[in-house]
Design an enzyme around this catalytic site. Structure first.
Site, PDB file in Angstrom:
ATOM      1  CB  CYS A   1      -0.865   0.004   1.013  1.00 18.26           C
ATOM      2  SG  CYS A   1      -2.316  -1.278   1.006  1.00 18.26           S
TER       3      CYS A   1
ATOM      4  CG  HIS B   1      -2.953   3.547   2.088  1.00 16.82           C
ATOM      5  ND1 HIS B   1      -3.757   3.190   1.150  1.00 16.82           N
ATOM      6  CD2 HIS B   1      -2.981   2.641   3.129  1.00 16.82           C
ATOM      7  CE1 HIS B   1      -3.806   1.877   1.323  1.00 16.82           C
ATOM      8  NE2 HIS B   1      -3.679   1.631   2.613  1.00 16.82           N
TER       9      HIS B   1
ATOM     10  CG  ASN C   1      -6.679  -0.603   1.515  1.00 18.67           C
ATOM     11  OD1 ASN C   1      -6.058  -0.177   0.813  1.00 18.67           O
ATOM     12  ND2 ASN C   1      -6.255  -0.987   2.983  1.00 18.67           N
TER      13      ASN C   1
END
Length: 340
Positions: free
Chosen positions: A119, A261, A291
């Site tokens: 990520c 994020h 996500n």
């Protein structure tokens, strides 16, 4: 390509942005039909209402090509001297996915490669692209973050299946001057491999394959230790953010927009609270897209620029955290861009 321009005078400047999610929408009620969960349980713990999922036969490259095309269109130029793809879900183990993406975008022949930092991949990609520009390897770099995360998530695991989703975001970076709007500030990066077990896919790599044994049930899927991951995510993103803001010569009070994020709404709120950034300065799309891994930040930037959440002149802080463990942060003053 080479250049005679001094390295210290060259900066990577944001010139275009674009994002794309596959059309298949999955709601919380859809997940509740086969998982022991509910819309309320998912929303209160993650902040997510819907997410997008690839259709059968669709791969990461398909997401990347669409987002990359939109970023190039936004930049007003379909050329790039290099393509960098941040992803945890390449189309295959070998070869890298980026060369295929480059070829499909009409960029065959340019250097193209993948970056793997889960990520945090987009932040690592930003540093990589800035290096390509600083050394004269490329005048323009197309950086894409793309993940088909639902292809590696166990659909029966409530802790991950409700969070992760698919999508892509991309930016075009060009050679410019450090004082220009859109110029990247110093990039702060870090890792801690002693905690790699917190976020992992145990099977499929050389270690498991070298044992000449089949993997245990579930080891082919993404696994995460949620409680410890939460704590480290908040600590690392907050620390990296402070370092990046200080390196840019800013104060935290001068940050106009936080683009973190989109891991989990609780993590996002905790990071912002640590940094003292008010709610109206926080960018978020997690409720609609979940996500999306390495796609998270560039997709957020593209959507925020399109809906007016990001405007020219906004001093913007980017930060991310992911498997590795890996984390990063950087800054830029948002430039005037065309929609992508």
């Amino acid at each position: 390509m080479s250049t005679t321009e001094p390295v210290e005078d060259r900066a990577a400047v944001l010139a275009g942005v674009g994002g794309w999610v596959p059309p298949h929408v999955v709601t919380n009620d859809d997940l509740s039909a086969h998982l022991d969960t509910s819309d309320e349980w998912i929303r209160t713990r993650t902040g997510i209402r819907t997410r997008h999922r690839v259709s059968p036969g669709m791969a990461t490259s398909d997401l990347a090509v669409e987002a990359g095309r939109r970023a190039l269109d936004s930049s007003g130029d379909d050329r790039a001297g290099a393509v960098v793809l941040a992803t945890t879900t390449p189309d295959r183990i070998c070869p890298a996915t980026a060369p295929d993406v480059a070829a499909r975008l009409g960029l065959a022949g340019v250097p193209a490669f993948d970056v793997s930092a889960v990520c945090t991949g987009f932040l690592y990609g930003l540093a990589t692209a800035a290096g390509l520009i600083a050394t004269g390897v490329a005048e323009r770099v197309l950086l894409i973050g793309a993940d088909a995360f639902t292809t590696i998530v166990d659909p029966t695991d409530r802790s991950t299946a409700v969070i992760f989703a698919d999508g892509a975001g991309a930016v075009v970076l060009r050679a410019g001057r450090p004082e220009e709007p859109g110029a990247l500030g110093p990039v702060v990066l870090g890792t801690d491999g002693t905690l790699s077990h917190l976020i992992r896919v145990p099977a499929g790599g050389s270690r498991q394959r070298s044992l000449a044994a089949t993997h245990s049930p579930g080891e082919q899927f993404f696994q995460m230790e949620g409680r410890d991951t939460f704590r480290h995510a908040v600590d690392r993103m907050a620390t990296a953010s402070r370092q990046a803001v200080a390196a840019a010569g800013w104060s935290m009070g001068g940050v106009d927009r936080l683009a973190a994020h989109q891991a989990n709404a609780r993590i996002l709120h905790a990071v912002a609270d640590r940094l003292g950034i008010p709610a109206e300065h926080q960018l978020s799309n997690i409720a609609e897209v979940g996500n999306t891994g390495a796609a998270s930040i560039p997709l957020l930037l593209a959507q925020s620029a399109a809906d007016g959440g990001l405007e020219a002149g906004h001093r913007t802080l980017l930060t991310a955290f992911g498997g590795g463990l890996a984390w990063g942060a950087t800054t830029l003053t948002w430039p005037k861009l065309s929609a992508g």
